[in-house]
Write an enzyme that holds these catalytic residues in place. Sequence first.
Site, PDB file in Angstrom:
ATOM      1  CG  ASN A  10     -40.572  14.080 -25.346  1.00  0.00           C
ATOM      2  OD1 ASN A  10     -40.305  13.056 -25.977  1.00  0.00           O
ATOM      3  ND2 ASN A  10     -41.802  14.413 -24.983  1.00  0.00           N
ATOM      4  CD1 TRP A  11     -34.688  14.210 -28.444  1.00  0.00           C
ATOM      5  CD2 TRP A  11     -33.762  12.479 -29.526  1.00  0.00           C
ATOM      6  NE1 TRP A  11     -33.319  14.314 -28.305  1.00  0.00           N
ATOM      7  CE2 TRP A  11     -32.731  13.255 -28.958  1.00  0.00           C
ATOM      8  CE3 TRP A  11     -33.422  11.347 -30.257  1.00  0.00           C
ATOM      9  CZ2 TRP A  11     -31.385  12.933 -29.103  1.00  0.00           C
ATOM     10  CZ3 TRP A  11     -32.085  11.007 -30.395  1.00  0.00           C
ATOM     11  CH2 TRP A  11     -31.075  11.810 -29.820  1.00  0.00           C
ATOM     12  CE  LYS A  12     -43.171  16.294 -27.780  1.00  0.00           C
ATOM     13  NZ  LYS A  12     -44.214  17.300 -27.892  1.00  0.00           N
ATOM     14  CG  HIS A  96     -45.786  14.144 -23.113  1.00  0.00           C
ATOM     15  ND1 HIS A  96     -46.640  14.591 -24.099  1.00  0.00           N
ATOM     16  CD2 HIS A  96     -44.742  15.001 -23.099  1.00  0.00           C
ATOM     17  CE1 HIS A  96     -46.127  15.665 -24.656  1.00  0.00           C
ATOM     18  NE2 HIS A  96     -44.977  15.942 -24.071  1.00  0.00           N
ATOM     19  CD  GLU A  98     -47.088  15.131 -27.732  1.00  0.00           C
ATOM     20  OE1 GLU A  98     -46.138  14.335 -27.843  1.00  0.00           O
ATOM     21  OE2 GLU A  98     -46.969  16.356 -27.936  1.00  0.00           O
ATOM     22  CD  GLU A 182     -44.150  18.943 -21.496  1.00  0.00           C
ATOM     23  OE1 GLU A 182     -43.046  19.261 -21.963  1.00  0.00           O
ATOM     24  OE2 GLU A 182     -44.856  18.057 -21.985  1.00  0.00           O
ATOM     25  N   GLY A 188     -45.811  22.393 -28.956  1.00  0.00           N
ATOM     26  CA  GLY A 188     -45.719  22.304 -30.415  1.00  0.00           C
ATOM     27  C   GLY A 188     -46.459  23.407 -31.152  1.00  0.00           C
ATOM     28  CB  SER A 228     -43.507  26.746 -27.579  1.00  0.00           C
ATOM     29  OG  SER A 228     -44.526  26.091 -28.317  1.00  0.00           O
ATOM     30  N   GLY A 249     -39.293  19.778 -26.649  1.00  0.00           N
ATOM     31  CA  GLY A 249     -39.685  18.905 -27.754  1.00  0.00           C
ATOM     32  C   GLY A 249     -38.944  19.284 -29.022  1.00  0.00           C
ATOM     33  N   GLY A 250     -39.604  20.013 -29.904  1.00  0.00           N
ATOM     34  CA  GLY A 250     -39.070  20.337 -31.229  1.00  0.00           C
ATOM     35  C   GLY A 250     -37.633  20.849 -31.238  1.00  0.00           C
TER      36      GLY A 250
HETATM   37  P1  13P Z   1     -42.395  21.499 -27.903  1.00  0.00           P
HETATM   38  O1  13P Z   1     -41.115  21.965 -27.266  1.00  0.00           O
HETATM   39  O2  13P Z   1     -42.215  20.981 -29.293  1.00  0.00           O
HETATM   40  O3  13P Z   1     -43.494  22.469 -27.745  1.00  0.00           O
HETATM   41  O4  13P Z   1     -42.841  20.178 -27.046  1.00  0.00           O
HETATM   42  C1  13P Z   1     -42.881  20.253 -25.674  1.00  0.00           C
HETATM   43  C2  13P Z   1     -43.067  18.889 -25.135  1.00  0.00           C
HETATM   44  O5  13P Z   1     -44.122  18.300 -25.311  1.00  0.00           O
HETATM   45  C3  13P Z   1     -41.948  18.269 -24.419  1.00  0.00           C
HETATM   46  O6  13P Z   1     -42.338  17.104 -23.770  1.00  0.00           O
END
Ligand code: 13P
Length: 266
Positions: A10-12, A96, A98, A182, A188, A228, A249-250
């Site tokens: 997920n590149w956000k 998600h 977010e 999640e 994050g 994470s 994510g990251g």
């Molecule tokens: P991180 O891997 O950056 O913690 O993000 C997880 C995430 O929200 C994937 O959708």
Amino acid sequence: MARTPIVAGNWKMHKTVLEAVELVNALVDKLENVKGVETVVCPPFTALWPVRQALADTNIQLGAQNIFWEAQGAWTSQIAPGMLTDVGCKYVIIGHSETRGRFGTVTEDLQKVLSYFSETDETINKKVKTALAAGLTPIVCCGELLEERKAGKTDDVVRKQITADLAGLTPEQAAGIVIAYEPVWAIGTGEVCDSPEANRVCGVIRATVKDIFGAEAAESVRIQYGGSVKPDNSAELLHQPEIDGALVGGASLKADDFVAIVKSAL
Ligand code: 13P
């Protein structure tokens, strides 16, 4: 029946078109010969089409980060299901944390998110049904806030979310979707949920699917862990019996890290 692991990036809100194409070209190169794990990238909307072109004839799938439930119309800023299939998406992340709001108590942090997106279990459910009707596979996110975990409410929270988000699906539809557990406090933050606990909660989610849709659906549905995930913790997480992959994510923004995570699912 063995479930094929699925690792999705997920590149956000990261990567310009050029950066996105550069990243997928690197992934294509490094993952060319990897079999037995399904790999998905979910770039921002602006990069979906160029990434799709870079992924043509490869074993990497394309996913989007959200969807709207109307087919078309006066919905400024929203993206219709047909627009996602048009650019070659197979997956779509829905709910998600977010983009998700909550019923009930709203924390200060969440208030900020709510004021932007206000996504509820009801709208998530609409999006899940819309995605399925359009031939997309939803990656449905769920997970508890830190306060909810501290109050011992984790299992209740995920049960409620999954029950509401998947309401009205057929057992066949439920069997084919992906669910991502999640925990919001792990996203994050670098604070990963430890593997046995992540496995336990994924088991609670699978049991919920079983209660509603039956044993066959529960056996088939793939459940990812997200929060994470890094190359140094992914192998242990991905080898837990209830965990069928990761939503990253990251670490999905760096080719070498993401490739290492994908390979650790084997
Ligand atoms: P991180 O891997 O950056 O913690 O993000 C997880 C995430 O929200 C994937 O959708």
